[in-house]
Scaffold this active site. Structure first.
Site, PDB file in Angstrom:
ATOM      1  N   GLY A  20       0.785  -1.225   0.000  1.00 59.70           N
ATOM      2  CA  GLY A  20       0.000   0.000   0.000  1.00 59.70           C
ATOM      3  C   GLY A  20       0.819   1.279   0.000  1.00 59.70           C
ATOM      4  CG  ASP A  72      -1.206   1.867   3.211  1.00 63.12           C
ATOM      5  OD1 ASP A  72      -0.898   1.509   4.372  1.00 63.12           O
ATOM      6  OD2 ASP A  72      -1.849   1.127   2.434  1.00 63.12           O
ATOM      7  CG  ASP A 130      -7.720   0.395   9.761  1.00 64.37           C
ATOM      8  OD1 ASP A 130      -8.408   0.683  10.743  1.00 64.37           O
ATOM      9  OD2 ASP A 130      -8.200  -0.147   8.748  1.00 64.37           O
ATOM     10  CE  LYS A 160      -9.591   3.199   7.312  1.00 69.08           C
ATOM     11  NZ  LYS A 160     -10.203   1.903   7.017  1.00 69.08           N
ATOM     12  CG  PHE A 195     -12.123  -0.013   2.612  1.00 71.83           C
ATOM     13  CD1 PHE A 195     -11.420  -0.835   3.491  1.00 71.83           C
ATOM     14  CD2 PHE A 195     -11.761  -0.005   1.269  1.00 71.83           C
ATOM     15  CE1 PHE A 195     -10.378  -1.637   3.028  1.00 71.83           C
ATOM     16  CE2 PHE A 195     -10.716  -0.804   0.810  1.00 71.83           C
ATOM     17  CZ  PHE A 195     -10.031  -1.629   1.699  1.00 71.83           C
ATOM     18  CG  ASP A 223      -5.390  -3.305  -2.487  1.00 68.84           C
ATOM     19  OD1 ASP A 223      -4.994  -2.989  -1.351  1.00 68.84           O
ATOM     20  OD2 ASP A 223      -5.752  -4.465  -2.772  1.00 68.84           O
ATOM     21  NE  ARG A 241      -1.730  -2.516  -4.702  1.00 66.67           N
ATOM     22  CZ  ARG A 241      -1.928  -2.785  -3.413  1.00 66.67           C
ATOM     23  NH1 ARG A 241      -1.976  -1.826  -2.536  1.00 66.67           N
ATOM     24  NH2 ARG A 241      -2.068  -4.040  -3.006  1.00 66.67           N
TER      25      ARG A 241
HETATM   26  P1  XMP Z   1      -3.489  -1.992  10.241  1.00 72.18           P
HETATM   27  O1  XMP Z   1      -3.200  -0.673  10.966  1.00 72.18           O
HETATM   28  O2  XMP Z   1      -4.934  -2.400  10.433  1.00 72.18           O
HETATM   29  O3  XMP Z   1      -3.332  -1.686   8.691  1.00 72.18           O
HETATM   30  O4  XMP Z   1      -2.560  -3.083  10.603  1.00 72.18           O
HETATM   31  C1  XMP Z   1      -2.971  -2.724   7.827  1.00 72.18           C
HETATM   32  C2  XMP Z   1      -3.097  -2.413   6.401  1.00 72.18           C
HETATM   33  O5  XMP Z   1      -4.463  -2.522   6.070  1.00 72.18           O
HETATM   34  C3  XMP Z   1      -4.671  -1.822   4.904  1.00 72.18           C
HETATM   35  N1  XMP Z   1      -5.824  -0.921   5.100  1.00 72.18           N
HETATM   36  C4  XMP Z   1      -6.534  -0.391   4.096  1.00 72.18           C
HETATM   37  N2  XMP Z   1      -6.391  -0.531   2.777  1.00 72.18           N
HETATM   38  N3  XMP Z   1      -8.213   0.931   2.444  1.00 72.18           N
HETATM   39  C5  XMP Z   1      -7.247   0.136   1.951  1.00 72.18           C
HETATM   40  O6  XMP Z   1      -7.118   0.038   0.735  1.00 72.18           O
HETATM   41  C6  XMP Z   1      -8.420   1.120   3.771  1.00 72.18           C
HETATM   42  O7  XMP Z   1      -9.327   1.862   4.172  1.00 72.18           O
HETATM   43  C7  XMP Z   1      -7.535   0.403   4.641  1.00 72.18           C
HETATM   44  N4  XMP Z   1      -7.422   0.336   5.990  1.00 72.18           N
HETATM   45  C8  XMP Z   1      -6.351  -0.510   6.219  1.00 72.18           C
HETATM   46  C9  XMP Z   1      -3.423  -0.992   4.615  1.00 72.18           C
HETATM   47  O8  XMP Z   1      -2.654  -1.572   3.598  1.00 72.18           O
HETATM   48  C10 XMP Z   1      -2.693  -1.019   5.929  1.00 72.18           C
HETATM   49  O9  XMP Z   1      -1.301  -0.867   5.750  1.00 72.18           O
END
Ligand code: XMP
Length: 189
Positions: free
Chosen positions: A54, A110, A113, A141, A162, A169, A175
């Site tokens: 990402g 990226d 979350d 977030k 999201f 993606d 992407r």
């Molecule tokens: P966490 O903090 O949950 O984040 O370990 C792990 C990975 O989850 C993906 N991510 C997203 N990808 N839209 C996306 O396309 C989103 O809203 C989203 N939220 C989490 C992202 O790759 C991050 O590094």
């Protein structure tokens, strides 16, 4: 397939913020290097680590604006379903770089979350005792984290929705979008 929807953060706003993040990081790294008696062109002191996949677009735009000699190492983290409470629910794919002791490390991701990915990386990389360890994320977030971890530099705070585009993606798609968009709910289009 859920299509991308409304723009949350536009291309120009992203570009301006990435430029200011680059200035902020550059100032911080220069200060670190100066304290050690080095200039920005010293080799081997600064390592940037993007979290695949990402972060690739953000990372590519960011490092090209940094006038600091650096090397790069990639890491990939996978999450697994049905994780038990005994685990973070994420694991590093392959081996982490193992020569980070005493270096200035910047992890670039990226989005922050749940905090699982960056919580794991901070723990594993921090265990190698780098001279400094910074976490730089484009997006954060607004939600409670499963794993408490803070970013040192954040591009934008966003609601708990999201999003896709600019490296993020949905099912491998989107992407390449230039801005960051909400993902439509299934059946909205
Ligand atoms: P966490 O903090 O949950 O984040 O370990 C792990 C990975 O989850 C993906 N991510 C997203 N990808 N839209 C996306 O396309 C989103 O809203 C989203 N939220 C989490 C992202 O790759 C991050 O590094």
């Amino acid at each position: 397939m859920r299509p991308p929807g409304e723009i949350l953060i536009g291309e120009r706003e992203i570009r301006d913020r990435v430029a200011s993040i680059a200035r902020e990081l550059s100032d911080a790294l220069q200060a670190d290097l100066r304290r050690e008696g080095h200039g920005v062109d010293v080799p081997g002191r600064v390592i940037f680590i993007p979290v695949l996949s990402g972060a690739i677009v953000f990372f590519a735009d960011l490092i090209r604006q940094l006038p600091v000699t650096m090397s790069t190492e990639m890491v990939s983290v996978s999450s697994y379903r049905g994780a038990t409470t005994a685990s973070l629910g994420v694991s590093v794919v392959g081996a982490l770089p193992d020569d980070l002791a005493g270096k200035h490390i910047v992890i670039v991701d990226d989005i922050l979350d749940t905090g699982r990915t960056l919580g794991l990386l901070k723990k594993e990389i921090g265990a190698q005792k780098p001279a400094s360890l910074r976490i730089c994320v484009l997006l954060r977030k607004e939600r409670d984290r499963d794993v408490p971890v803070e970013a040192d530099i954040t591009g934008f705070d966003i609601p708990d929705v999201f999003i896709v585009g600019y490296g993020l993606d949905y099912d491998g798609h989107y992407r390449n979008l230039r801005d960051i968009r909400l993902l439509e709910e299934a059946g909205d289009a």
